[in-house]
Design a protein around this motif. Structure first.
Motif, PDB file in Angstrom:
ATOM      1  N   HIS A  80      -0.865  10.946  -2.037  1.00 52.85           N
ATOM      2  CA  HIS A  80      -1.691  11.111  -0.865  1.00 52.85           C
ATOM      3  C   HIS A  80      -2.220  10.032  -0.423  1.00 52.85           C
ATOM      4  O   HIS A  80      -2.961   9.319  -1.272  1.00 52.85           O
ATOM      5  N   THR A  81      -2.152   9.648   1.066  1.00 49.27           N
ATOM      6  CA  THR A  81      -2.932   8.436   1.438  1.00 49.27           C
ATOM      7  C   THR A  81      -3.664   8.676   2.491  1.00 49.27           C
ATOM      8  O   THR A  81      -3.482   9.736   3.349  1.00 49.27           O
ATOM      9  N   ALA A  82      -5.026   7.999   2.791  1.00 50.07           N
ATOM     10  CA  ALA A  82      -5.594   7.857   3.980  1.00 50.07           C
ATOM     11  C   ALA A  82      -5.591   6.455   4.236  1.00 50.07           C
ATOM     12  O   ALA A  82      -6.028   5.639   3.517  1.00 50.07           O
ATOM     13  N   SER A  83      -5.319   6.233   5.610  1.00 42.91           N
ATOM     14  CA  SER A  83      -5.330   5.035   6.198  1.00 42.91           C
ATOM     15  C   SER A  83      -6.666   4.714   6.533  1.00 42.91           C
ATOM     16  O   SER A  83      -7.744   5.675   6.641  1.00 42.91           O
ATOM     17  N   PRO A  84      -7.136   3.471   6.985  1.00 42.94           N
ATOM     18  CA  PRO A  84      -8.429   2.961   7.643  1.00 42.94           C
ATOM     19  C   PRO A  84      -8.670   3.660   8.807  1.00 42.94           C
ATOM     20  O   PRO A  84      -9.939   3.895   8.827  1.00 42.94           O
ATOM     21  N   GLU A  85      -7.944   4.208   9.544  1.00 42.10           N
ATOM     22  CA  GLU A  85      -8.296   5.135  10.634  1.00 42.10           C
ATOM     23  C   GLU A  85      -8.421   6.767  10.381  1.00 42.10           C
ATOM     24  O   GLU A  85      -8.645   7.632  11.193  1.00 42.10           O
ATOM     25  N   SER A 107       6.179   4.542 -11.450  1.00 44.20           N
ATOM     26  CA  SER A 107       5.709   3.447 -10.823  1.00 44.20           C
ATOM     27  C   SER A 107       6.518   3.367  -9.774  1.00 44.20           C
ATOM     28  O   SER A 107       7.581   3.612  -9.648  1.00 44.20           O
ATOM     29  N   ARG A 108       5.610   2.823  -8.717  1.00 49.45           N
ATOM     30  CA  ARG A 108       6.265   2.498  -7.265  1.00 49.45           C
ATOM     31  C   ARG A 108       5.567   1.283  -6.835  1.00 49.45           C
ATOM     32  O   ARG A 108       4.427   1.099  -6.891  1.00 49.45           O
ATOM     33  N   ALA A 109       6.165   0.706  -5.760  1.00 45.48           N
ATOM     34  CA  ALA A 109       5.682  -0.635  -4.902  1.00 45.48           C
ATOM     35  C   ALA A 109       4.520   0.172  -3.960  1.00 45.48           C
ATOM     36  O   ALA A 109       5.100   1.249  -3.481  1.00 45.48           O
ATOM     37  N   ILE A 110       3.807  -0.600  -3.815  1.00 43.13           N
ATOM     38  CA  ILE A 110       2.735  -0.589  -2.488  1.00 43.13           C
ATOM     39  C   ILE A 110       2.974  -1.773  -1.422  1.00 43.13           C
ATOM     40  O   ILE A 110       2.809  -2.882  -2.111  1.00 43.13           O
ATOM     41  N   ASN A 111       3.324  -1.615  -0.386  1.00 43.14           N
ATOM     42  CA  ASN A 111       3.409  -2.579   0.564  1.00 43.14           C
ATOM     43  C   ASN A 111       2.119  -2.631   1.230  1.00 43.14           C
ATOM     44  O   ASN A 111       1.791  -1.811   1.961  1.00 43.14           O
ATOM     45  N   ALA A 112       1.694  -3.898   1.535  1.00 40.80           N
ATOM     46  CA  ALA A 112       0.560  -4.050   2.312  1.00 40.80           C
ATOM     47  C   ALA A 112       0.707  -4.411   3.846  1.00 40.80           C
ATOM     48  O   ALA A 112       1.028  -5.513   4.094  1.00 40.80           O
ATOM     49  N   SER A 113       0.831  -3.315   4.495  1.00 43.77           N
ATOM     50  CA  SER A 113       1.414  -3.384   5.656  1.00 43.77           C
ATOM     51  C   SER A 113       0.243  -3.251   7.087  1.00 43.77           C
ATOM     52  O   SER A 113       0.420  -3.323   8.131  1.00 43.77           O
ATOM     53  N   THR A 114      -0.794  -2.752   6.626  1.00 40.75           N
ATOM     54  CA  THR A 114      -2.096  -2.441   7.766  1.00 40.75           C
ATOM     55  C   THR A 114      -3.437  -2.986   7.099  1.00 40.75           C
ATOM     56  O   THR A 114      -3.588  -2.536   5.963  1.00 40.75           O
ATOM     57  N   VAL A 115      -3.842  -3.604   7.751  1.00 36.42           N
ATOM     58  CA  VAL A 115      -5.177  -4.368   7.239  1.00 36.42           C
ATOM     59  C   VAL A 115      -6.339  -3.076   7.317  1.00 36.42           C
ATOM     60  O   VAL A 115      -6.370  -2.352   7.831  1.00 36.42           O
ATOM     61  N   GLY A 116      -7.272  -3.116   6.116  1.00 30.51           N
ATOM     62  CA  GLY A 116      -8.578  -2.206   5.937  1.00 30.51           C
ATOM     63  C   GLY A 116      -8.088  -1.546   4.592  1.00 30.51           C
ATOM     64  O   GLY A 116      -7.557  -2.025   3.797  1.00 30.51           O
ATOM     65  N   THR A 117      -9.149  -0.783   4.505  1.00 30.32           N
ATOM     66  CA  THR A 117      -9.249  -0.015   3.054  1.00 30.32           C
ATOM     67  C   THR A 117      -8.536   1.466   3.153  1.00 30.32           C
ATOM     68  O   THR A 117      -8.700   2.121   4.206  1.00 30.32           O
ATOM     69  N   HIS A 118      -7.476   1.565   2.182  1.00 27.47           N
ATOM     70  CA  HIS A 118      -6.823   2.803   2.313  1.00 27.47           C
ATOM     71  C   HIS A 118      -7.202   3.357   0.831  1.00 27.47           C
ATOM     72  O   HIS A 118      -7.261   2.928  -0.133  1.00 27.47           O
TER      73      HIS A 118
END
Length: 182
Positions: A80-85, A107-118
């Protein structure tokens, strides 16, 4: 003497307070893991490879699930994710089958595609009923636009040379002090 004791006790209490709660919470607390009939899957650990990433970099998460029930049990790990917005999403990561008393990691990769705290939270759903068996605490990853300019990272040759230089100066000052004293 009493001042020393008071300071020592204060430092010990501050150390205990900074280390976090003494009782397990979130993903580490067995009380949060709800059995469903004779099946029980519990999130044992959540590990993130990095606390911060730079835009375009890739990190990784690992979720470890233990079967604390009496029968072979299948469950689906969900991210479950929560974006900076504060926009939320849920992603099914993988369905796993675990023998009683055993554990499995996903295990899975996480791509850093949006600036901010997730925010990241993991749950494991019972495969038969799709009910949540356990939910982790919230973990965060900060995505930065670029690498920070301040000191940090691995120690390089310049930093080692600076430490050696300061050590040499302190040695010379110590020798000079001994010469003045004798």
């Amino acid at each position: 003497m009493n001042t020393t004791r008071v300071l020592l006790i204060g430092v010990i209490f501050l150390g205990l307070a900074a280390s976090g709660p003494l009782l397990p919470t979130g993903a580490n607390a067995q009380a949060d893991c709800d059995p469903i009939e004779d099946r029980s899957l519990c999130i044992e650990a959540v590990e993130l490879s990095e606390e911060s990433l730079v835009l375009g970099e890739q990190g990784e998460f690992t979720v470890t699930v233990r079967n604390t029930g009496e029968t072979v049990t299948s469950g689906t790990v969900v991210l479950h994710t929560a974006s900076p917005e504060n926009e939320t999403e849920a992603y099914e990561v993988e369905t796993i089958t675990i023998d009683p008393g055993e554990q499995a990691s996903v295990s899975r990769a996480i791509n850093a595609s949006t600036v901010g705290t997730h925010g990241l939270r993991f749950s494991v759903l019972d495969a038969e009923t799709r009910q949540p068996a356990d939910v982790s605490e919230v973990h965060t990853i900060e995505v930065l636009e670029s690498h920070p300019a301040e000191l940090g990272g691995p120690i390089d040759r310049t930093e080692l040379a600076l430490v050696a230089f300061l050590g040499a100066i302190l040695s010379l000052v110590g020798l000079g002090y001994r010469m003045v004293q004798s």
